[in-house]
Scaffold this motif. Structure first.
Motif, PDB file in Angstrom:
ATOM      1  N   UNK A  49       0.681  -1.294  -0.045  1.00 56.51           N
ATOM      2  CA  UNK A  49      -0.012   0.106  -0.147  1.00 56.51           C
ATOM      3  C   UNK A  49       0.855   1.300   0.101  1.00 56.51           C
ATOM      4  N   UNK A  50       2.148   1.232   0.497  1.00 53.53           N
ATOM      5  CA  UNK A  50       2.750   2.245   0.767  1.00 53.53           C
ATOM      6  C   UNK A  50       3.333   2.995  -0.525  1.00 53.53           C
ATOM      7  N   UNK A  51       3.848   2.457  -1.389  1.00 55.55           N
ATOM      8  CA  UNK A  51       4.547   3.176  -2.616  1.00 55.55           C
ATOM      9  C   UNK A  51       3.443   4.356  -3.266  1.00 55.55           C
ATOM     10  N   UNK A  52       2.336   3.923  -3.390  1.00 52.60           N
ATOM     11  CA  UNK A  52       1.292   5.218  -4.071  1.00 52.60           C
ATOM     12  C   UNK A  52       1.334   6.346  -3.234  1.00 52.60           C
ATOM     13  N   UNK A  53       1.737   6.358  -2.109  1.00 53.31           N
ATOM     14  CA  UNK A  53       1.524   7.414  -1.368  1.00 53.31           C
ATOM     15  C   UNK A  53       2.923   7.957  -0.714  1.00 53.31           C
ATOM     16  N   UNK A  54       4.022   7.559  -1.512  1.00 54.04           N
ATOM     17  CA  UNK A  54       5.206   8.214  -1.474  1.00 54.04           C
ATOM     18  C   UNK A  54       5.868   7.909  -0.168  1.00 54.04           C
ATOM     19  N   UNK A 116       7.430  16.198   3.869  1.00 57.96           N
ATOM     20  CA  UNK A 116       7.909  14.822   3.060  1.00 57.96           C
ATOM     21  C   UNK A 116       9.180  14.532   3.533  1.00 57.96           C
ATOM     22  N   UNK A 117       9.453  13.425   3.108  1.00 59.31           N
ATOM     23  CA  UNK A 117      11.184  12.977   3.510  1.00 59.31           C
ATOM     24  C   UNK A 117      11.190  12.625   4.872  1.00 59.31           C
ATOM     25  N   UNK A 118      12.587  12.310   5.042  1.00 55.65           N
ATOM     26  CA  UNK A 118      13.025  11.928   6.502  1.00 55.65           C
ATOM     27  C   UNK A 118      12.298  10.824   6.985  1.00 55.65           C
ATOM     28  N   UNK A 119      12.419  10.415   8.422  1.00 57.56           N
ATOM     29  CA  UNK A 119      11.655   9.492   9.137  1.00 57.56           C
ATOM     30  C   UNK A 119      10.430   9.772   9.881  1.00 57.56           C
TER      31      UNK A 119
END
Length: 344
Positions: A49-54, A116-119
């Motif tokens: 599920x995760x990739x589609x939401x970056x 966006x980005x990071x942890x």
């Protein structure tokens, strides 16, 4: 089997990684620490599920669980003594893992708008105490490690933590599955626990202690939605009996001190990783431990803010109709809430 080093003594954590998001230079890396008795494998339904939401998803197995290094006798002695040194080591392990992963995998740093980005680092259930340690004991982390972590650590997401995570006193009317005389052995206790923790509870008012359902057992246990093979990799009562019991009892004062420092200490919030925000995801059909964890955390947060303290912001996100295993029973609903948390 991928593992990551988290100290100089050969300690390693097993992890599952969905991999970089193709074509993205600003994806967020979500790191998940599982809860008591149930392993990181319970989160594997999220991997597609995760990739589609970056989002890149990294699921860890905590110490003593499959693939990760077992605790030493010395470490277990500190745990059983309720010594904060045990939690301080966890803080170091979390920081070391994040820095190692950032450097090894060259993940994107946090974007200037911090959206966006990071942890985004998530704990589930009592597993929240592990990543919470990094904010509760930041002074034990070397300055150079903190400096490396600063450009990456964006969020701490507390997913349905029970009151035990923060060492809160238990309401006297609350059912405690760990001292129920009907279950006299560790094996019986954790067999009862897996049903008690995974059922659905009907709280008349999930925002009030007086409105909580303190039943000994709810309905529709999520563990009944697992096959025998799934249960074998999802549920590890042996690791839980060895490492979780002390967290329920002797470690509670240390966890209370850790929680107060991590969430409500104004000076620490300004001094260490000051840009990290906290998101609290809660499920309104979860067991009372978790509902009370939300109620009391929200009460203390509001009280501290009313007193004028400048704390890390805490956002509360409710998942309607969800129990403590919504990531297993309804991964899409859980993922929707998680994306809301991550994207701010």
């Amino acid at each position: 089997m991928p593992t990551a080093p988290v100290d100089s003594k050969g300690t390693e954590l097993f992890f599952t990684d969905s991999g970089p998001v193709k074509g993205s230079t600003d994806y967020t890396t979500l790191v998940i620490y599982h809860g008591s008795a149930f392993t990181g494998n319970t989160f594997h339904k999220l991997l597609h599920l995760c990739a589609k939401d970056n989002v890149r998803l990294v699921i860890l197995n905590r110490r003593d669980y499959a693939g990760s290094t077992k605790y030493t006798d010395e470490e277990l002695a500190d745990l059983n003594a309720g010594d904060k040194a045990f939690m301080e080591r966890l803080a170091l392990e979390v920081a070391n893992f994040l820095v190692w992963f950032a450097e090894t995998e060259k993940v994107p740093e946090v974007t200037p708008d911090r959206r966006r980005g990071g942890f985004s680092v998530m704990g589930w259930s009592l597993g929240n105490a592990t990543p919470l340690a990094i904010l509760g004991h930041p002074e034990v982390i070397p300055k150079e490690t903190l400096a490396k972590l600063e450009p990456y650590f964006r969020q701490l997401v507390l997913y349905d933590p029970p009151h035990l995570t923060f060492g809160y006193d238990q309401p006297p009317e609350g059912y405690n599955p760990f001292i129920d005389p009907d279950y006299p052995t560790p094996e019986a206790i954790f067999n009862n626990f897996r049903y008690w923790v995974s059922t659905y509870y009907d709280h008349s008012d999930p925002y009030s202690v007086s409105g909580l359902d303190f039943s000994k057992r709810g309905v529709r246990p999520s563990v009944d939605n697992m096959t025998e093979d799934e249960t074998a990799v999802n549920f590890d009562p042996a690791a839980a009996a060895r490492t979780e019991f002390p967290m329920f009892f002797p470690m509670q004062p240390a966890l209370n001190a850790q929680g107060q420092r991590a969430l409500f200490n104004e000076e620490l919030a300004k001094t260490y990783l000051p840009n990290v925000e906290i998101v609290f995801i809660w499920c309104d059909k979860a067991n009372w431990y978790c509902s009370y964890g939300m109620i009391e955390t929200k009460r203390q947060y509001k009280q501290n803010i009313a007193e004028g303290k400048e704390l890390r912001p805490i956002r509360f996100i409710r998942i309607n109709g969800a129990n403590h295993f919504v990531h297993w029973d309804d991964p899409e609903a859980f993922w929707t809430a998680t994306v809301e948390a991550i994207n701010n």
